[in-house]
Scaffold this motif. Structure first.
Motif, PDB file in Angstrom:
ATOM      1  N   PRO A  70       0.032  10.040 -10.742  1.00  0.00           N
ATOM      2  CA  PRO A  70       1.271   9.977  -9.973  1.00  0.00           C
ATOM      3  C   PRO A  70       1.387   8.622  -9.267  1.00  0.00           C
ATOM      4  N   PRO A  71       2.613   8.172  -8.988  1.00  0.00           N
ATOM      5  CA  PRO A  71       2.772   6.921  -8.232  1.00  0.00           C
ATOM      6  C   PRO A  71       1.992   7.014  -6.920  1.00  0.00           C
ATOM      7  N   TYR A  72       1.380   5.919  -6.525  1.00  0.00           N
ATOM      8  CA  TYR A  72       0.552   5.946  -5.328  1.00  0.00           C
ATOM      9  C   TYR A  72       0.804   4.731  -4.451  1.00  0.00           C
ATOM     10  N   GLU A  73       0.472   4.884  -3.182  1.00  0.00           N
ATOM     11  CA  GLU A  73       0.513   3.806  -2.194  1.00  0.00           C
ATOM     12  C   GLU A  73      -0.905   3.276  -2.022  1.00  0.00           C
ATOM     13  N   ASP A  74      -1.040   2.141  -1.353  1.00  0.00           N
ATOM     14  CA  ASP A  74      -2.379   1.622  -1.074  1.00  0.00           C
ATOM     15  C   ASP A  74      -3.160   2.583  -0.192  1.00  0.00           C
ATOM     16  N   SER A  75      -2.462   3.276   0.707  1.00  0.00           N
ATOM     17  CA  SER A  75      -3.087   4.250   1.588  1.00  0.00           C
ATOM     18  C   SER A  75      -2.222   5.500   1.642  1.00  0.00           C
ATOM     19  N   PRO A  76      -2.856   6.673   1.600  1.00  0.00           N
ATOM     20  CA  PRO A  76      -2.080   7.906   1.745  1.00  0.00           C
ATOM     21  C   PRO A  76      -1.639   8.071   3.199  1.00  0.00           C
ATOM     22  N   PRO A  77      -0.715   9.005   3.458  1.00  0.00           N
ATOM     23  CA  PRO A  77      -0.303   9.244   4.850  1.00  0.00           C
ATOM     24  C   PRO A  77      -1.510   9.633   5.706  1.00  0.00           C
ATOM     25  N   ARG A  85     -19.165  12.273  -5.020  1.00  0.00           N
ATOM     26  CA  ARG A  85     -20.290  13.209  -4.970  1.00  0.00           C
ATOM     27  C   ARG A  85     -21.282  12.933  -6.102  1.00  0.00           C
ATOM     28  N   ASP A  86     -20.739  12.567  -7.263  1.00  0.00           N
ATOM     29  CA  ASP A  86     -21.588  12.320  -8.423  1.00  0.00           C
ATOM     30  C   ASP A  86     -22.171  10.914  -8.461  1.00  0.00           C
ATOM     31  N   GLY A  87     -21.860  10.091  -7.464  1.00  0.00           N
ATOM     32  CA  GLY A  87     -22.428   8.738  -7.379  1.00  0.00           C
ATOM     33  C   GLY A  87     -21.772   7.725  -8.288  1.00  0.00           C
ATOM     34  N   ALA A  88     -20.542   7.967  -8.719  1.00  0.00           N
ATOM     35  CA  ALA A  88     -19.836   7.011  -9.575  1.00  0.00           C
ATOM     36  C   ALA A  88     -19.526   5.741  -8.789  1.00  0.00           C
ATOM     37  N   ASP A  89     -19.558   4.606  -9.459  1.00  0.00           N
ATOM     38  CA  ASP A  89     -19.200   3.340  -8.847  1.00  0.00           C
ATOM     39  C   ASP A  89     -17.725   3.374  -8.441  1.00  0.00           C
ATOM     40  N   TRP A  90     -17.402   2.919  -7.244  1.00  0.00           N
ATOM     41  CA  TRP A  90     -16.031   2.987  -6.740  1.00  0.00           C
ATOM     42  C   TRP A  90     -15.068   2.226  -7.635  1.00  0.00           C
ATOM     43  N   ARG A  91     -15.510   1.091  -8.224  1.00  0.00           N
ATOM     44  CA  ARG A  91     -14.633   0.297  -9.082  1.00  0.00           C
ATOM     45  C   ARG A  91     -14.225   1.080 -10.324  1.00  0.00           C
ATOM     46  N   GLU A  92     -15.189   1.744 -10.908  1.00  0.00           N
ATOM     47  CA  GLU A  92     -14.902   2.559 -12.087  1.00  0.00           C
ATOM     48  C   GLU A  92     -13.969   3.716 -11.732  1.00  0.00           C
ATOM     49  N   PHE A  95      -6.882   5.784 -10.897  1.00  0.00           N
ATOM     50  CA  PHE A  95      -5.595   5.187 -10.544  1.00  0.00           C
ATOM     51  C   PHE A  95      -5.025   4.295 -11.652  1.00  0.00           C
ATOM     52  N   GLY A  96      -5.840   3.968 -12.638  1.00  0.00           N
ATOM     53  CA  GLY A  96      -5.370   3.058 -13.667  1.00  0.00           C
ATOM     54  C   GLY A  96      -5.123   1.664 -13.113  1.00  0.00           C
ATOM     55  N   PHE A  97      -5.929   1.269 -12.133  1.00  0.00           N
ATOM     56  CA  PHE A  97      -5.737   0.016 -11.401  1.00  0.00           C
ATOM     57  C   PHE A  97      -6.731  -1.032 -11.878  1.00  0.00           C
ATOM     58  N   ASP A  98      -6.264  -2.284 -12.040  1.00  0.00           N
ATOM     59  CA  ASP A  98      -7.118  -3.388 -12.474  1.00  0.00           C
ATOM     60  C   ASP A  98      -7.905  -3.918 -11.275  1.00  0.00           C
ATOM     61  N   VAL A  99      -9.127  -3.456 -11.147  1.00  0.00           N
ATOM     62  CA  VAL A  99      -9.977  -3.806 -10.010  1.00  0.00           C
ATOM     63  C   VAL A  99     -10.310  -5.293 -10.005  1.00  0.00           C
ATOM     64  N   ASP A 100     -10.540  -5.884 -11.164  1.00  0.00           N
ATOM     65  CA  ASP A 100     -10.905  -7.302 -11.233  1.00  0.00           C
ATOM     66  C   ASP A 100      -9.779  -8.210 -10.739  1.00  0.00           C
ATOM     67  N   ALA A 101      -8.548  -7.812 -10.967  1.00  0.00           N
ATOM     68  CA  ALA A 101      -7.403  -8.629 -10.556  1.00  0.00           C
ATOM     69  C   ALA A 101      -7.176  -8.588  -9.045  1.00  0.00           C
ATOM     70  N   HIS A 102      -7.460  -7.458  -8.417  1.00  0.00           N
ATOM     71  CA  HIS A 102      -7.194  -7.293  -6.980  1.00  0.00           C
ATOM     72  C   HIS A 102      -8.305  -6.451  -6.345  1.00  0.00           C
ATOM     73  N   ARG A 120      -9.412  -0.901  -0.859  1.00  0.00           N
ATOM     74  CA  ARG A 120      -8.577  -0.242   0.147  1.00  0.00           C
ATOM     75  C   ARG A 120      -8.005   1.067  -0.419  1.00  0.00           C
ATOM     76  N   ILE A 121      -7.535   1.031  -1.652  1.00  0.00           N
ATOM     77  CA  ILE A 121      -7.003   2.232  -2.303  1.00  0.00           C
ATOM     78  C   ILE A 121      -8.087   3.298  -2.383  1.00  0.00           C
ATOM     79  N   TYR A 122      -9.267   2.888  -2.832  1.00  0.00           N
ATOM     80  CA  TYR A 122     -10.380   3.834  -2.970  1.00  0.00           C
ATOM     81  C   TYR A 122     -10.775   4.431  -1.617  1.00  0.00           C
ATOM     82  N   ASP A 123     -11.055   3.563  -0.647  1.00  0.00           N
ATOM     83  CA  ASP A 123     -11.536   4.041   0.653  1.00  0.00           C
ATOM     84  C   ASP A 123     -10.524   4.961   1.335  1.00  0.00           C
ATOM     85  N   SER A 124      -9.265   4.572   1.328  1.00  0.00           N
ATOM     86  CA  SER A 124      -8.262   5.364   2.042  1.00  0.00           C
ATOM     87  C   SER A 124      -8.012   6.703   1.358  1.00  0.00           C
TER      88      SER A 124
END
Length: 132
Positions: free
Chosen positions: A48-55, A79-86, A92-99, A105-109
């Motif tokens: 779904p469309p997403y913002e950098d941070s949820p409400p 929980r499974d220990g996956a790398d945040w970038r992956e 999110f289908g987001f290009d981590v290397d580009a930004h 910020r997207i991941y943490d929030s």
């Protein structure tokens, strides 16, 4: 090696699950699944469309409802220990290397909101309390 980040239900909400103290995010599986059926489908859900941070409010919003599966996937990936970038690339289908800063910020929030949903927000789901 790429790990697969697809969420799977951990336990049912049957009498046995409740007796064993099932975690609240398992309750979210029950509430978020179409027809309250477990989500066993291995297909990738639509992002779904997403913002950098949820409400950041103490209520369930339309954004939260649209992202309930996103939150569960993030919660399980962490929980499974996956790398945040992956996780950001897959969920999110987001290009981590580009930004990278924006990706973090997207991941943490969103992970923080996923945790809030599993600790507090699920109560609002059970009660049917939402804000527009």
């Amino acid at each position: 090696m790429t790990s697969q980040i697809l969420v799977q239900p951990r336990a049912s909400l049957g009498e046995q699950g409740r007796a064993q103290g099932v975690h609240s995010h398992s309750a979210l599986w029950h509430l978020c699944s179409p027809g309250n059926a477990p989500l066993h489908d291995k297909t990738m859900p639509e992002i779904p469309p997403y913002e950098d941070s949820p409400p950041n409010v103490d209520a369930i919003t339309d954004y939260d409802w649209r992202h309930r599966i996103t939150y569960l996937r993030l919660f399980d990936a962490a929980r499974d220990g996956a790398d945040w970038r992956e996780a950001v690339e897959i969920i999110f289908g987001f290009d981590v290397d580009a930004h990278p800063e924006r990706a973090k910020r997207i991941y943490d929030s969103h992970l923080a909101r996923a945790r809030w949903m599993s600790e507090v927000g699920y109560r609002y789901l059970v009660q049917g309390r939402f804000v527009q």
